[in-house]
Design an enzyme around this catalytic site. Sequence first.
Site, PDB file in Angstrom:
ATOM      1  N   SER A  22      13.791  20.278  10.418  1.00  0.00           N
ATOM      2  CA  SER A  22      13.399  19.658   8.989  1.00  0.00           C
ATOM      3  C   SER A  22      14.742  18.880   8.568  1.00  0.00           C
ATOM      4  CB  SER A  22      12.887  20.654   8.132  1.00  0.00           C
ATOM      5  OG  SER A  22      13.772  21.667   8.084  1.00  0.00           O
ATOM      6  N   ASN A 109      13.306  31.914   3.550  1.00  0.00           N
ATOM      7  CA  ASN A 109      12.123  31.571   2.860  1.00  0.00           C
ATOM      8  C   ASN A 109      12.701  31.548   1.475  1.00  0.00           C
ATOM      9  OD1 ASN A 109      11.085  31.709   5.458  1.00  0.00           O
ATOM     10  ND2 ASN A 109      10.012  33.733   5.181  1.00  0.00           N
ATOM     11  N   THR A 154     -10.273  -5.040 -26.080  1.00  0.00           N
ATOM     12  CA  THR A 154     -10.972  -3.593 -25.579  1.00  0.00           C
ATOM     13  C   THR A 154     -11.959  -4.603 -24.498  1.00  0.00           C
ATOM     14  OG1 THR A 154     -12.567  -4.138 -27.065  1.00  0.00           O
ATOM     15  CG2 THR A 154     -11.110  -2.434 -27.706  1.00  0.00           C
ATOM     16  N   HIS A 155     -12.220  -4.007 -23.399  1.00  0.00           N
ATOM     17  CA  HIS A 155     -12.957  -4.533 -22.124  1.00  0.00           C
ATOM     18  C   HIS A 155     -12.464  -5.797 -21.631  1.00  0.00           C
ATOM     19  CE1 HIS A 155     -16.119  -1.995 -23.752  1.00  0.00           C
ATOM     20  NE2 HIS A 155     -15.700  -2.226 -24.839  1.00  0.00           N
ATOM     21  N   SER A 276       7.052 -18.101  -2.994  1.00  0.00           N
ATOM     22  CA  SER A 276       5.996 -18.267  -1.822  1.00  0.00           C
ATOM     23  C   SER A 276       6.657 -19.175  -0.782  1.00  0.00           C
ATOM     24  CB  SER A 276       4.754 -19.011  -2.273  1.00  0.00           C
ATOM     25  OG  SER A 276       3.935 -19.424  -1.221  1.00  0.00           O
ATOM     26  N   LYS A 282       5.060 -21.743  -6.689  1.00  0.00           N
ATOM     27  CA  LYS A 282       5.039 -20.213  -6.913  1.00  0.00           C
ATOM     28  C   LYS A 282       6.116 -19.642  -7.465  1.00  0.00           C
ATOM     29  CE  LYS A 282       1.616 -17.982  -6.426  1.00  0.00           C
ATOM     30  NZ  LYS A 282       0.653 -17.734  -5.415  1.00  0.00           N
ATOM     31  N   ASN A 284       6.233 -15.382  -8.515  1.00  0.00           N
ATOM     32  CA  ASN A 284       5.555 -14.407  -8.381  1.00  0.00           C
ATOM     33  C   ASN A 284       6.220 -12.952  -8.921  1.00  0.00           C
ATOM     34  OD1 ASN A 284       3.566 -15.773  -7.046  1.00  0.00           O
ATOM     35  ND2 ASN A 284       4.329 -15.187  -5.083  1.00  0.00           N
ATOM     36  N   GLU A 289       3.959  -5.899  -9.141  1.00  0.00           N
ATOM     37  CA  GLU A 289       2.809  -5.654  -8.206  1.00  0.00           C
ATOM     38  C   GLU A 289       2.930  -4.486  -7.219  1.00  0.00           C
ATOM     39  OE1 GLU A 289       1.188  -9.213  -6.251  1.00  0.00           O
ATOM     40  OE2 GLU A 289       2.862 -10.144  -7.466  1.00  0.00           O
ATOM     41  N   TYR A 316       5.052  33.193   2.923  1.00  0.00           N
ATOM     42  CA  TYR A 316       5.721  31.839   3.410  1.00  0.00           C
ATOM     43  C   TYR A 316       5.037  31.528   4.648  1.00  0.00           C
ATOM     44  CZ  TYR A 316       8.516  28.308   5.517  1.00  0.00           C
ATOM     45  OH  TYR A 316       9.053  27.178   5.983  1.00  0.00           O
ATOM     46  N   GLN A 321       6.843  23.528   4.672  1.00  0.00           N
ATOM     47  CA  GLN A 321       7.959  22.723   5.023  1.00  0.00           C
ATOM     48  C   GLN A 321       7.382  21.166   4.602  1.00  0.00           C
ATOM     49  OE1 GLN A 321      10.739  23.327   8.291  1.00  0.00           O
ATOM     50  NE2 GLN A 321       9.636  21.733   9.277  1.00  0.00           N
ATOM     51  N   LYS A 324       8.611  19.109   1.181  1.00  0.00           N
ATOM     52  CA  LYS A 324       9.945  18.214   0.989  1.00  0.00           C
ATOM     53  C   LYS A 324       9.779  16.714   1.124  1.00  0.00           C
ATOM     54  CE  LYS A 324      12.011  21.604   3.232  1.00  0.00           C
ATOM     55  NZ  LYS A 324      11.043  22.623   2.435  1.00  0.00           N
TER      56      LYS A 324
END
Length: 456
Positions: A22, A109, A154-155, A276, A282, A284, A289, A316, A321, A324
Site C-alpha cells: 500500500s 492495525n 421552478t421546474h 474548441s 466556442k 466553453n 462541467e 481488522y 486497506q 485509503k
Amino acid sequence: MKLWAGRTGGDVDERLSAINNSIGFDSRMYKQDIQGSIAHATMLGKVGVITPEESAQIVEGLKGILSDIDSGTLEIDMTCEDIHTFVEATLTQRIGTAGKKLHTARSRNDQVALDIRMYLAERIDHLTGLAKDLANALCDVAEQHVETVMPGYTHLQRAQPVTLGHYLMAYAQMLLRDIDRLADCKRRTLILPLGSGALAGTTYPLDRPYVAELLGFNGISMNSLDGVSDRDFALELLADLSILMTHLSRFSEEICLWCSWEFKFVTLADNFSTGSSIMPQKKNPDITELVRGKTGRVYGDLMTLLTAMKALPLAYNKDMQEDKEALFDAIDTADLSLSVLDPMLRTATFHPDNMKKAAAAGFINATDCADYMVRKGVPFRDAYAVTGKLVRYCIEQNKTLEILTLDEYRQFSPVFDNDVYPAIDLLTCVSQRNIPGAPAPARVRETIAATRKALQ
Ligand code: ARG
C-alpha cells in the site's frame, strides 16, 4: 525480506506484493505516521515500557526521518510494503536496537487507524478553509447584486422574481452546512484508536489518554475490537464530501446553463474558459462541467468504502486497506473543485441586463399582479383566474404585463388603476418580499452579514 518474516519466510511472490503493498498510496501519510510514533514512543518511555534514553533516541531518530523526508534528503522506498514498515525499518537502520522497540505494544492495525484519523483531521481543516473561501466569494459577489433582478425558477420555468444576490446566497447556505458537517466529522475522527493493539489491546500498562493529549485528540476509543475496525469517521467524511460535491455540482450546472447563449447571464473570464479545436466561436465552461462530472467519482468513493465495510466481521481485515484510495480520491477531488470555483466565480462577469430581460419576459410578476387585486378586495382565487387570463392575452398580443394599457387591464377587471404599474415593477416585487430569508435587498444584506459572521 519482510519486516514480519518469521512465521513465513517473508520472501513473497511479486504478484502478492503487487496486490498487498500500500506504500504507493499510503506514503502520503508519512508525517502522521511519524508523529503518531513519536507520541507512542514518548508514552512508552513515560510508563517505563522502554527506558527514557531509548524513548529519547527513538524520538530523535523519528524527527530526523521526518525532516529528511520533508527536505528530500530521504526518499521513501516504494518497494516497501507500506509507510509504517518503511519508517520503522529506516529508524532501525539509523539508530540500531532502540529502533526495534518502537513497535512494542502496538500493531499496524491500531497504527494505521491512528494515521488515517490524523491525516483526515488535517485535510478536513484544509477543505474547511477552501469551503470558507468559496462561501466568502459568494458573499462578495452577492453583495454587488442585491438589486440585480433575475427570474427564479421552478421546474426550470420562470416562476417569481429574485435577485442574483439572493440566488448566490442560497449556495453560501449550503456551504455553511457543509462546513458544519465537516466540523462534526472531525470531532468523531479525533478519537484515539492507538492502544487497541492488533484487536485485543495489550498487556503493557499504556497511558492512552496521555497519547491522546500529545496528539490533540478529543478522547480514546473504548473498545479495542471497535478501535481497529471502525471506519465510520471515514464513511462520514465521504458522505459529507458527497453532499458538498452535490452542492458544487448544482452550482456548476447553473453556471453551465447561464453561460449558454439561451441564457447569457454570465461570461467566464478567458483564463477560466476553454475553446474548441474545430469550432472557432466556442468558449466553453469546462470547469463547471468537470466539477459536475467529478461529483460522480466522489459518490463512487463513498460506495467503494460502504461496500468494502458492509460484511466485514470484527476486527481488522485487509479489505480495509481499500479505504485509503477512496478517501484520498474524494479529498483531492473536493480540494480541486473548491479551489477552482472560487477564482472562477470572482472573475466572472454577470449580465444584469439579460437577467432583467429574462425576468420581464417571463410573467414572473403574475403572482404580484394577483396580490395587487387581493389588496383591492378581490378574493385570491378570483384574482388568480383574472391574472391567468391577462397572461394569456399578453401572450396572444406578444405583450408583457408592464406594457398593457390601463384600458386593457380594465377589460379584465375594474379594480385596476395606475398604481398597478409600480406594484408589478420587478424590483418592487422583490423588495416587497421582505421577511427573513426572502429576496428583498435589505434581507439579503442581512443574510450576507450573518453568513460572513458564521464564516469567521
Ligand atoms: N496497509 C495496511 C492498511 O492500510 C496497514 C495495516 C496492516 N495490518 C495487517 N495486519 N496487515 O490497512
